[in-house]
Write a protein that holds these residues in place. Structure first.
Motif, short mmCIF file in Angstrom:
data_model
loop_
_atom_site.label_atom_id
_atom_site.label_comp_id
_atom_site.label_asym_id
_atom_site.label_seq_id
_atom_site.Cartn_x
_atom_site.Cartn_y
_atom_site.Cartn_z
N UNK A 45 0.86 -1.19 0.00
CA UNK A 45 0.00 0.00 0.00
C UNK A 45 0.89 1.24 0.00
N UNK A 46 0.54 2.20 -0.86
CA UNK A 46 1.35 3.41 -1.00
C UNK A 46 0.41 4.62 -1.00
N UNK A 47 0.58 5.48 -0.01
CA UNK A 47 -0.32 6.61 0.18
C UNK A 47 0.37 7.92 -0.20
N UNK A 48 -0.29 8.69 -1.05
CA UNK A 48 0.20 10.00 -1.48
C UNK A 48 -0.61 11.10 -0.79
N UNK A 49 0.09 12.12 -0.28
CA UNK A 49 -0.55 13.27 0.35
C UNK A 49 -0.21 14.53 -0.43
N UNK A 71 -9.21 19.13 -8.63
CA UNK A 71 -9.82 18.32 -9.69
C UNK A 71 -8.76 17.60 -10.52
N UNK A 72 -7.64 18.28 -10.77
CA UNK A 72 -6.54 17.65 -11.52
C UNK A 72 -5.98 16.45 -10.77
N UNK A 73 -5.74 16.63 -9.46
CA UNK A 73 -5.18 15.55 -8.66
C UNK A 73 -6.16 14.39 -8.56
N UNK A 74 -7.44 14.67 -8.33
CA UNK A 74 -8.43 13.60 -8.23
C UNK A 74 -8.54 12.82 -9.54
N UNK A 75 -8.45 13.52 -10.66
CA UNK A 75 -8.49 12.84 -11.95
C UNK A 75 -7.30 11.91 -12.12
N UNK A 76 -6.13 12.36 -11.67
CA UNK A 76 -4.94 11.50 -11.73
C UNK A 76 -5.09 10.28 -10.82
N UNK A 128 3.18 7.11 -11.88
CA UNK A 128 2.40 7.76 -12.93
C UNK A 128 1.74 9.04 -12.42
N UNK A 129 1.23 9.01 -11.19
CA UNK A 129 0.62 10.21 -10.62
C UNK A 129 1.67 11.31 -10.45
N UNK A 234 8.68 18.15 -11.50
CA UNK A 234 8.22 16.84 -11.97
C UNK A 234 9.13 15.77 -11.40
N UNK A 235 8.58 14.61 -11.15
CA UNK A 235 9.34 13.52 -10.54
C UNK A 235 9.55 12.43 -11.58
#
Length: 259
Positions: A45-49, A71-76, A128-129, A234-235
């Motif tokens: 499990x990997x959680x992004x904040x 909205x951009x983050x939720x779409x990703x 990808x996110x 960018x990562x």
């Protein structure tokens, strides 16, 4: 008379913790042993904040900017298979923003803040996110945490193994001294500090050399894992890696033995 009674009562209350600790030890012969079980697993499990914020003279403009980024983050998140029940976006937080300039407090505008997070099952989706995010003052990645989905079940299994190990250890000690176990007095996953003066970090782990007592590892939380710091706009996918998670459970038991 009242003063004497009050002083006597305070004396009794002050000594109560010491009594309870002494009385926790059995008066008959006993063994105090520790059982320990450990398992290392790969995180799944990997959680992004994310922190989304904007400060503008117009509250409406600041809110609109934050909502666009959210909205951009939720779409990703949705496009990269985030767990649906893990996606969370906080409510709007609105407050005035000030700064000190030449010794004076200057109003800079209205600050609007939202926090967004989601959990993924694959590191490739996290990459990808991150690759699709343009981070900056108004959109920041504040943390990446790894965890293990079956942590609760694994901890229960480790506790059972630790308890079994404590029993084997007690039986071995009793046999070495020509005695036998007659019963279990108490068992706990919290290290005791009785009259023995033993603390959690002073217990040797199984297999340690005699005379060498390493400090006990800190107890992990449910989400312990590798933490990756993210910088830049960018990562690159190749920069994101994760390690292993080690779960450790201890059991402390007092066994009664024949005199």
């Amino acid at each position: 008379m009242k003063i004497r009674f009050l002083l006597a009562l305070l004396s009794v209350l002050a000594s109560a913790p010491a009594w309870s600790q002494v009385n926790a030890l059995p008066s008959q012969p006993h063994l105090l042993v520790k059982g320990q079980a450990e398992r290392t697993v790969m995180p799944d499990r990997f959680t992004l904040d994310f922190l989304v914020q904007s400060t503008m003279p117009s509250p409406g403009d600041a809110r609109a900017s934050v909502e666009r980024n959210v909205a951009t983050v939720l779409a990703l998140f949705k496009a990269n298979r985030a767990l649906s029940d893990s996606i969370h976006a906080s409510t709007l937080s609105i407050s005035p923003e000030h700064a000190f300039e030449e010794g004076k407090q200057v109003f800079k505008g209205t600050k609007v803040v939202r926090r967004v997070r989601a959990t993924f099952t694959r590191l490739e989706d996290v990459r990808a996110v991150l690759s699709g995010v343009e981070s900056g003052p108004e959109l920041q990645i504040t943390g990446i945490r790894s965890g293990y989905a079956a942590a609760a079940g694994l901890r229960a299994e480790l506790k059972r193994e630790a308890a079994q190990q404590s029993r084997r250890s007690a039986e071995g000690l009793a046999s070495a001294y020509g005695t036998r176990i007659t019963g279990l007095y108490t068992i706990s996953d919290v290290a005791p500090s009785f009259a023995y003066g033993v603390q959690a970090g002073m217990w040797p782990a199984p297999g340690d050399e005699a005379g060498v007592t390493p400090p006990a590892p800190p107890a992990p939380t449910a989400d312990i894992g590798a933490t990756v710091e993210v910088t830049g706009t960018r990562v690159a996918p190749e920069t994101l890696q994760t390690g292993t998670i080690t779960f450790n459970e201890n059991v402390y038991a007092i066994f009664l033995i024949s005199p």
